[in-house]
Design a protein around this motif. Sequence first.
Motif, PDB file in Angstrom:
ATOM      1  N   TYR A 155       0.831  -1.205   0.000  1.00 49.00           N
ATOM      2  CA  TYR A 155       0.000   0.000   0.000  1.00 49.00           C
ATOM      3  C   TYR A 155       0.869   1.260   0.000  1.00 49.00           C
ATOM      4  CZ  TYR A 155      -4.109  -2.858   1.221  1.00 49.00           C
ATOM      5  OH  TYR A 155      -5.127  -3.770   1.227  1.00 49.00           O
ATOM      6  N   ALA A 156       1.899   1.251   0.861  1.00 50.02           N
ATOM      7  CA  ALA A 156       2.752   2.436   0.974  1.00 50.02           C
ATOM      8  C   ALA A 156       3.552   2.673  -0.299  1.00 50.02           C
ATOM      9  CB  ALA A 156       3.693   2.287   2.169  1.00 50.02           C
ATOM     10  N   VAL A 201      -5.811   3.136  -1.828  1.00 47.98           N
ATOM     11  CA  VAL A 201      -6.091   1.785  -2.306  1.00 47.98           C
ATOM     12  C   VAL A 201      -7.397   1.297  -1.698  1.00 47.98           C
ATOM     13  CG1 VAL A 201      -5.306  -0.610  -2.355  1.00 47.98           C
ATOM     14  CG2 VAL A 201      -3.657   1.255  -2.630  1.00 47.98           C
ATOM     15  N   GLY A 202      -8.322   0.900  -2.552  1.00 55.10           N
ATOM     16  CA  GLY A 202      -9.581   0.334  -2.077  1.00 55.10           C
ATOM     17  C   GLY A 202      -9.544  -1.161  -1.947  1.00 55.10           C
ATOM     18  N   GLY A 377      -3.336   2.444   8.111  1.00 59.24           N
ATOM     19  CA  GLY A 377      -3.742   2.348   6.709  1.00 59.24           C
ATOM     20  C   GLY A 377      -5.234   2.502   6.531  1.00 59.24           C
ATOM     21  N   LEU A 378      -6.024   1.846   7.376  1.00 63.91           N
ATOM     22  CA  LEU A 378      -7.474   1.955   7.261  1.00 63.91           C
ATOM     23  C   LEU A 378      -7.936   3.364   7.626  1.00 63.91           C
ATOM     24  CD1 LEU A 378     -10.166   0.622   6.675  1.00 63.91           C
ATOM     25  CD2 LEU A 378     -10.256  -0.128   9.069  1.00 63.91           C
ATOM     26  N   TRP A 503      -6.312  -5.748  19.804  1.00 59.57           N
ATOM     27  CA  TRP A 503      -6.801  -5.926  18.437  1.00 59.57           C
ATOM     28  C   TRP A 503      -7.283  -4.600  17.870  1.00 59.57           C
ATOM     29  CZ3 TRP A 503      -5.982 -10.612  16.311  1.00 59.57           C
ATOM     30  CH2 TRP A 503      -5.808 -11.698  17.165  1.00 59.57           C
ATOM     31  N   VAL A 504      -6.869  -4.285  16.629  1.00 56.92           N
ATOM     32  CA  VAL A 504      -7.352  -3.108  15.907  1.00 56.92           C
ATOM     33  C   VAL A 504      -7.827  -3.544  14.527  1.00 56.92           C
ATOM     34  CG1 VAL A 504      -5.873  -1.479  17.135  1.00 56.92           C
ATOM     35  CG2 VAL A 504      -5.048  -2.531  15.023  1.00 56.92           C
ATOM     36  N   LEU A 505      -8.791  -2.817  14.006  1.00 55.71           N
ATOM     37  CA  LEU A 505      -9.352  -3.124  12.686  1.00 55.71           C
ATOM     38  C   LEU A 505      -8.409  -2.628  11.600  1.00 55.71           C
ATOM     39  CD1 LEU A 505     -11.823  -4.136  11.043  1.00 55.71           C
ATOM     40  CD2 LEU A 505     -12.734  -1.810  11.200  1.00 55.71           C
ATOM     41  N   SER A 506      -8.038  -3.519  10.678  1.00 51.93           N
ATOM     42  CA  SER A 506      -7.099  -3.133   9.625  1.00 51.93           C
ATOM     43  C   SER A 506      -7.699  -3.181   8.228  1.00 51.93           C
ATOM     44  CB  SER A 506      -5.866  -4.038   9.654  1.00 51.93           C
ATOM     45  OG  SER A 506      -6.194  -5.353   9.251  1.00 51.93           O
TER      46      SER A 506
END
Length: 516
Positions: A155-156, A201-202, A377-378, A503-506
């Motif tokens: 992504y980066a 990026v989707g 990122g998210l 935990w985190v949402l990615s």
Amino acid sequence: MKGRQAGRNHLPLSRGSGSADGRGGRGVRAWAALAVLLLLLVPALAIARPGGGEGYSGGGDGGGGGDGAGELVFFLLRLWFEFVIHYPAIGVPMTIAGIIVFLIWKKRRGSAGSQNWDLTPQHVAPPTRPRSFDLDSIRQADPQFSVVLFEDFAYALYARAHQARTDRHALDGLAPYLSAAARDHLQQRPPVGAPVTSAVVGAMRVLQLAFPQGWIQVGLEFEANLTVGEGGQYVRERWALVRSATAQSKPPEQVKSFKCPNCGAPFDPAGAAAGDRCGFCGEVVSGGRFDWTVQSIELLKVEARPPALTSTVQEVGTDWPTVYHPQVQPRRAELLRDDPASTDDALGARLRLVYEQLNAAWTSLDLRPARPFVSDGLFDYLQYWIASYQKQGLRNVLEGMRMTEWTIAKVVRDAHYDSITFRIWGTGRDYTVRQADGGPVSGNPKKDRLYSEYWTLIRAAGVHGAPRADRTCPNCGASVDQVNMAGECGHCGAKITRGDFDWVLSKIEQDDSYSG
């Protein structure tokens, strides 16, 4: 992460029987033409939850049907004119009445918006999904490889490469990671010379994974939104990456540095000798010798369009079977064995907390309350869409949102991260309004909408203990109200959005794009 394709309705036309001169048949066709023309005037609907609905693809691929639709409208208009000529006593008044009705509808729609859209999921058979390549198998050659870190890198690099494409010096500074052919392709991408200020990026799919003698090859397909000059672009492109099978993955703090992949010094293209040799260590660092290098880029599709926030988007796949990873059960058992506190109840409580915080923050156009619970990122991806809503003077409202069910579809564990992909089912009212007066522009504020998505949560490997289900810092226990946009706790200074503590949402993926 995701866009959903717009649905299309195909209406057959019946010729019917009539008198000897064909007037009866023409009359029937003309009545059918009127009905279809009225259907063609039905407004588009839009659904836009965080991570989906607004659609990184702009609400549909737009391919096919354009010329056919124009021919259909021309055919129907010709039939109607024919009817008016043969039956003016009926046709002329009906035409006038139709125009009046249309003008009244347009006026009411502009002031209040229509609220009669059908938001039920499309009941279509699940497609034959493309083969999903499990990058986790790379760990056989590289024990330090992490799917999470590879995605961060990809992504980066995608964003950095596009933002550098108008500056040859900046592009050549990425020579260890982009081949000369890839850099030339980006520099020549039209509109040539227009700056790229954002690249979001989707979706990223793995189309190829191969292990030729001494090498690892990965093929990726990106769908993304680019801000190019003063306009927006939706693009779909394929990147072919290669890396030596003997190369080892970098630690997390170096994944997105894009320095010399051998010695870690800044790579200066001006001081590099022929063959992309590092001026500090003297090694040729291109071609995948020490890290992933993009060999080629193929542009599959590009469309100039702004973020589509009011396009026709319907739920597709909510009733499809869940896509389970073949190793989900043994990996889930292994995780529970290593961390007995990570029970289904504990994980479910954390998942619901993230769900509630994100939906509330999304509706308020302010991601700060949800920032402690989403990865960097998210967060960047969601912030792009929040900014798009604000720019267009719109707000996506989520009311009464509730998660009704969830299941674990995939578990991945490596030296750096554990990740769990949940399939969630939810429902609630989902509609978009104008910020100025609150007037609805799409969606149905009076009807719940059922949907499902795939949510991936990540946590650093080795972290144990029950996940928190409240708004407190997982490191110091203080309120997360002071977490800044960089994801750092205002009390203890710890960065809590990498999953180092909880935990985190990615990632959020849609049913019709998720392949496991």
